[in-house]
Design a protein around this motif. Structure first.
Motif, PDB file in Angstrom:
ATOM      1  N   LEU A 132       0.819  -1.208   0.000  1.00  0.00           N
ATOM      2  CA  LEU A 132       0.000   0.000   0.000  1.00  0.00           C
ATOM      3  C   LEU A 132       0.854   1.260   0.000  1.00  0.00           C
ATOM      4  O   LEU A 132       0.546   2.223  -0.716  1.00  0.00           O
ATOM      5  CB  LEU A 132      -0.937  -0.002   1.211  1.00  0.00           C
ATOM      6  N   GLU A 133       1.929   1.273   0.786  1.00  0.00           N
ATOM      7  CA  GLU A 133       2.802   2.452   0.822  1.00  0.00           C
ATOM      8  C   GLU A 133       3.430   2.719  -0.542  1.00  0.00           C
ATOM      9  O   GLU A 133       3.528   3.866  -0.984  1.00  0.00           O
ATOM     10  CB  GLU A 133       3.913   2.250   1.856  1.00  0.00           C
ATOM     11  N   LEU A 134       3.874   1.664  -1.192  1.00  0.00           N
ATOM     12  CA  LEU A 134       4.479   1.814  -2.515  1.00  0.00           C
ATOM     13  C   LEU A 134       3.459   2.366  -3.506  1.00  0.00           C
ATOM     14  O   LEU A 134       3.741   3.288  -4.276  1.00  0.00           O
ATOM     15  CB  LEU A 134       5.015   0.471  -3.012  1.00  0.00           C
ATOM     16  N   ALA A 193       3.608  -2.438  -7.880  1.00  0.00           N
ATOM     17  CA  ALA A 193       2.987  -1.232  -7.311  1.00  0.00           C
ATOM     18  C   ALA A 193       2.460  -0.323  -8.411  1.00  0.00           C
ATOM     19  O   ALA A 193       1.379   0.264  -8.284  1.00  0.00           O
ATOM     20  CB  ALA A 193       3.989  -0.497  -6.435  1.00  0.00           C
ATOM     21  N   VAL A 194       3.204  -0.216  -9.501  1.00  0.00           N
ATOM     22  CA  VAL A 194       2.745   0.594 -10.641  1.00  0.00           C
ATOM     23  C   VAL A 194       1.465   0.008 -11.214  1.00  0.00           C
ATOM     24  O   VAL A 194       0.514   0.734 -11.538  1.00  0.00           O
ATOM     25  CB  VAL A 194       3.833   0.688 -11.726  1.00  0.00           C
ATOM     26  N   GLN A 195       1.421  -1.312 -11.361  1.00  0.00           N
ATOM     27  CA  GLN A 195       0.231  -1.949 -11.923  1.00  0.00           C
ATOM     28  C   GLN A 195      -1.013  -1.619 -11.109  1.00  0.00           C
ATOM     29  O   GLN A 195      -2.090  -1.370 -11.666  1.00  0.00           O
ATOM     30  CB  GLN A 195       0.438  -3.463 -11.998  1.00  0.00           C
ATOM     31  N   ALA A 196      -0.855  -1.594  -9.798  1.00  0.00           N
ATOM     32  CA  ALA A 196      -1.997  -1.261  -8.943  1.00  0.00           C
ATOM     33  C   ALA A 196      -2.345   0.219  -9.046  1.00  0.00           C
ATOM     34  O   ALA A 196      -3.524   0.587  -9.117  1.00  0.00           O
ATOM     35  CB  ALA A 196      -1.684  -1.628  -7.495  1.00  0.00           C
ATOM     36  N   GLN A 242       0.677   4.029  -2.914  1.00  0.00           N
ATOM     37  CA  GLN A 242       0.242   5.395  -2.595  1.00  0.00           C
ATOM     38  C   GLN A 242       1.261   6.435  -3.046  1.00  0.00           C
ATOM     39  O   GLN A 242       0.879   7.530  -3.485  1.00  0.00           O
ATOM     40  CB  GLN A 242      -0.031   5.517  -1.095  1.00  0.00           C
ATOM     41  N   PHE A 243       2.547   6.118  -2.942  1.00  0.00           N
ATOM     42  CA  PHE A 243       3.565   7.061  -3.432  1.00  0.00           C
ATOM     43  C   PHE A 243       3.415   7.251  -4.937  1.00  0.00           C
ATOM     44  O   PHE A 243       3.435   8.381  -5.440  1.00  0.00           O
ATOM     45  CB  PHE A 243       4.973   6.564  -3.099  1.00  0.00           C
ATOM     46  N   ILE A 244       3.252   6.157  -5.662  1.00  0.00           N
ATOM     47  CA  ILE A 244       3.126   6.248  -7.120  1.00  0.00           C
ATOM     48  C   ILE A 244       1.837   6.969  -7.502  1.00  0.00           C
ATOM     49  O   ILE A 244       1.815   7.787  -8.434  1.00  0.00           O
ATOM     50  CB  ILE A 244       3.193   4.850  -7.754  1.00  0.00           C
ATOM     51  N   GLU A 245       0.759   6.692  -6.787  1.00  0.00           N
ATOM     52  CA  GLU A 245      -0.500   7.384  -7.055  1.00  0.00           C
ATOM     53  C   GLU A 245      -0.356   8.892  -6.882  1.00  0.00           C
ATOM     54  O   GLU A 245      -0.901   9.673  -7.676  1.00  0.00           O
ATOM     55  CB  GLU A 245      -1.600   6.856  -6.134  1.00  0.00           C
ATOM     56  N   LYS A 246       0.384   9.297  -5.863  1.00  0.00           N
ATOM     57  CA  LYS A 246       0.609  10.728  -5.639  1.00  0.00           C
ATOM     58  C   LYS A 246       1.392  11.332  -6.800  1.00  0.00           C
ATOM     59  O   LYS A 246       1.101  12.456  -7.240  1.00  0.00           O
ATOM     60  CB  LYS A 246       1.369  10.938  -4.325  1.00  0.00           C
ATOM     61  N   CYS A 247       2.377  10.601  -7.317  1.00  0.00           N
ATOM     62  CA  CYS A 247       3.142  11.070  -8.476  1.00  0.00           C
ATOM     63  C   CYS A 247       2.237  11.201  -9.705  1.00  0.00           C
ATOM     64  O   CYS A 247       2.323  12.182 -10.447  1.00  0.00           O
ATOM     65  CB  CYS A 247       4.287  10.110  -8.783  1.00  0.00           C
ATOM     66  N   ILE A 248       1.379  10.203  -9.913  1.00  0.00           N
ATOM     67  CA  ILE A 248       0.448  10.248 -11.039  1.00  0.00           C
ATOM     68  C   ILE A 248      -0.450  11.470 -10.937  1.00  0.00           C
ATOM     69  O   ILE A 248      -0.666  12.194 -11.918  1.00  0.00           O
ATOM     70  CB  ILE A 248      -0.408   8.959 -11.078  1.00  0.00           C
TER      71      ILE A 248
END
Length: 225
Positions: free
Chosen positions: A82-84, A118-121, A86-92
């Motif tokens: 989840l942490e991974l 993590a990216v896939q999610a 959420q970081f990527i989602e914030k970047c997106i």
């Protein structure tokens, strides 16, 4: 279009997509790089000036925006998924990313694998949140000295089906940018040598009838144009 290149470590972005990043920017697209492990302390021959090396490499490619996380090197599997994500989602969200390039999930490097999953999610964010641009493209890249070492015959190994012609000038800029990371380049026949990188680009180009190329596996593409 806004591209987000999500990688585990500094230098992965150049190894996997350096020439493509440079070409995208030259063609008027916007490219940001998100790095999951900004301080790769466990790496052999790590330069004490890693941050400065990264700045120089990305400047050569034309990248002006970088996102940094400090997840543990070669220990990303100890961090909650989840942490991974959420970081990527914030970047997106911050970048309004419409296309993403990242690692292949059958890579031998565990940090690369965790990043890919993590990216896939995170790619589904546009379906779950309003005001998020629709994802148009997801590409997996190959990282020499890592992706080709996927020995698990039960896994779907990297199978390129998307090629970006980079020309000789693209090979030159890729090698120059990678050389900015001190201690990364090695003598031939190491996969991270000038000869090997040029040879791989020539081979991938020949596969697709291109004048040198970087290869990707397209996991998702929306639309016909």
């Amino acid at each position: 279009m806004n591209y987000l290149v999500v990688v585990a470590h500094p230098d992965d972005e150049v190894l996997g997509a350096g020439a493509t990043i440079h070409k995208l920017i030259d063609n008027g697209h916007k490219v940001a790089v998100a790095i999951m492990v900004s301080q790769a302390a466990a790496r052999r021959n790590l330069s004490c000036s890693l941050s400065a090396d990264e700045d120089e490499a990305l400047s050569l490619l034309g990248v002006e925006k970088t996102f940094h996380a400090n997840f543990p090197n070669i220990k990303m599997n100890t961090v909650s998924h989840l942490e991974l994500v959420q970081f990527i989602e914030k970047c997106i969200e911050d970048w309004n990313a419409e296309a993403i390039i990242t690692h292949h999930s059958s890579d031998t490097n565990n940090d690369h694998v965790m990043t890919s999953y993590a990216v896939q999610a995170a790619c589904r964010l546009f379906q779950r949140r309003e005001n998020i641009p629709t994802l148009k493209e997801l590409l997996y890249m190959e990282v020499p000295s890592s992706t080709e070492w996927s020995f698990d015959t039960s896994a779907n190994r990297f199978a390129p089906n998307y090629f970006v012609e980079i020309g000789k000038e693209g090979v030159v800029i890729k090698i120059k940018a990678l050389s900015a990371y001190k201690g990364v380049m090695n003598p031939y026949p190491h996969p991270r040598s000038k000869e090997a990188l040029k040879g791989l680009a020539a081979y991938r180009g020949a596969q697709a009838g291109c004048n040198y190329a970087e290869a990707f596996e397209c996991a998702f593409k929306r639309g016909l144009i």
